[in-house]
Design a protein around this motif. Structure first.
Motif, short mmCIF file in Angstrom:
data_model
loop_
_atom_site.label_atom_id
_atom_site.label_comp_id
_atom_site.label_asym_id
_atom_site.label_seq_id
_atom_site.Cartn_x
_atom_site.Cartn_y
_atom_site.Cartn_z
N GLN A 85 0.87 -1.17 0.00
CA GLN A 85 0.00 0.00 0.00
C GLN A 85 0.90 1.22 0.00
O GLN A 85 1.82 1.33 0.81
CB GLN A 85 -0.92 0.01 1.21
N VAL A 86 0.64 2.13 -0.92
CA VAL A 86 1.45 3.33 -1.09
C VAL A 86 0.64 4.55 -0.65
O VAL A 86 -0.41 4.83 -1.23
CB VAL A 86 1.89 3.50 -2.56
N ILE A 87 1.13 5.25 0.37
CA ILE A 87 0.45 6.46 0.84
C ILE A 87 1.09 7.63 0.12
O ILE A 87 2.30 7.84 0.20
CB ILE A 87 0.57 6.60 2.36
N GLN A 88 0.27 8.39 -0.59
CA GLN A 88 0.76 9.50 -1.40
C GLN A 88 0.59 10.82 -0.66
O GLN A 88 -0.50 11.37 -0.62
CB GLN A 88 -0.03 9.55 -2.71
N SER A 89 1.64 11.31 -0.05
CA SER A 89 1.54 12.59 0.65
C SER A 89 1.47 13.72 -0.37
O SER A 89 2.09 13.67 -1.42
CB SER A 89 2.73 12.77 1.59
N GLY A 90 0.67 14.71 -0.07
CA GLY A 90 0.52 15.85 -0.96
C GLY A 90 -0.25 15.56 -2.23
O GLY A 90 -0.20 16.32 -3.18
N SER A 91 -1.00 14.48 -2.25
CA SER A 91 -1.74 14.08 -3.44
C SER A 91 -3.05 14.84 -3.56
O SER A 91 -3.64 15.26 -2.58
CB SER A 91 -2.02 12.58 -3.38
N ARG A 92 -3.55 14.95 -4.77
CA ARG A 92 -4.87 15.56 -5.00
C ARG A 92 -5.99 14.56 -4.74
O ARG A 92 -7.16 14.92 -4.71
CB ARG A 92 -4.96 16.11 -6.42
N TYR A 93 -5.63 13.29 -4.56
CA TYR A 93 -6.63 12.24 -4.34
C TYR A 93 -7.06 12.19 -2.87
O TYR A 93 -6.34 12.63 -1.99
CB TYR A 93 -6.07 10.88 -4.76
N SER A 94 -8.24 11.62 -2.65
CA SER A 94 -8.81 11.52 -1.31
C SER A 94 -8.87 10.07 -0.85
O SER A 94 -8.95 9.16 -1.67
CB SER A 94 -10.23 12.10 -1.32
N HIS A 95 -8.89 9.88 0.46
CA HIS A 95 -9.09 8.53 1.01
C HIS A 95 -10.57 8.19 1.10
O HIS A 95 -10.93 7.08 1.43
CB HIS A 95 -8.42 8.40 2.39
N ARG A 96 -11.44 9.17 0.78
CA ARG A 96 -12.88 8.95 0.80
C ARG A 96 -13.52 9.49 -0.47
O ARG A 96 -14.44 10.29 -0.44
CB ARG A 96 -13.49 9.61 2.04
N HIS A 97 -13.03 9.04 -1.60
CA HIS A 97 -13.57 9.46 -2.90
C HIS A 97 -14.96 8.82 -3.06
O HIS A 97 -15.10 7.60 -3.04
CB HIS A 97 -12.64 8.99 -4.02
N PRO A 98 -16.01 9.64 -3.20
CA PRO A 98 -17.36 9.06 -3.30
C PRO A 98 -17.57 8.30 -4.61
O PRO A 98 -17.08 8.70 -5.66
CB PRO A 98 -18.28 10.29 -3.23
N LEU A 99 -18.30 7.20 -4.50
CA LEU A 99 -18.62 6.40 -5.68
C LEU A 99 -20.12 6.46 -5.92
O LEU A 99 -20.91 6.50 -4.99
CB LEU A 99 -18.24 4.93 -5.46
N ARG A 100 -20.47 6.46 -7.19
CA ARG A 100 -21.88 6.39 -7.58
C ARG A 100 -22.00 5.36 -8.68
O ARG A 100 -21.15 5.32 -9.57
CB ARG A 100 -22.38 7.73 -8.10
N PRO A 101 -23.03 4.54 -8.64
CA PRO A 101 -23.25 3.62 -9.77
C PRO A 101 -23.38 4.43 -11.06
O PRO A 101 -23.79 5.58 -11.05
CB PRO A 101 -24.54 2.92 -9.43
#
Length: 109
Positions: A85-101
């Motif tokens: 598992q790679v933790i990306q510090s300073g990333s634009r990504y979130s650990h809680r990116h919402p998903l929708r069908p």
């Protein structure tokens, strides 16, 4: 359409299992920043990055919302089946990116 779901089972803890999706199924342009030391841990190189699969672990929140961890993907080397598992510090990504069908996704312009 959220297929293919991937089940990551622990080899040490029988009851531990995570559900994940290939990150590119969530964001087709997903490109995690992979530090050189993580390439070494995966026994590969940046030039062989196409041999890596980035998985986003899914979480079902109490309110029923489904999210994906794009901030800390699990990278799997296809060739040797090693994963980290790679933790990306300073990333634009979130650990809680919402998903929708797909049926609930907003229309494309």
């Amino acid at each position: 359409d959220w297929l293919p779901l991937v089940f990551l089972n622990s080899l040490d803890t029988e009851d531990l299992c995570f559900i994940a999706l290939p990150a590119t199924r969530i964001d087709p342009y997903y490109a995690p920043a992979i530090p050189e030391e993580d390439y070494l841990r995966l026994e590969t190189t940046a030039e062989q990055a196409r041999d890596l699969l980035a998985l986003a672990i899914l979480t079902a929140c109490e309110d029923g919302e489904l999210t994906a961890n794009l901030l800390a993907p699990v990278l799997v080397n296809y060739r040797n089946r090693r994963g980290i598992q790679v933790i990306q510090s300073g990333s634009r990504y979130s650990h809680r990116h919402p998903l929708r069908p797909a049926a609930e996704a907003p229309p494309c312009c």
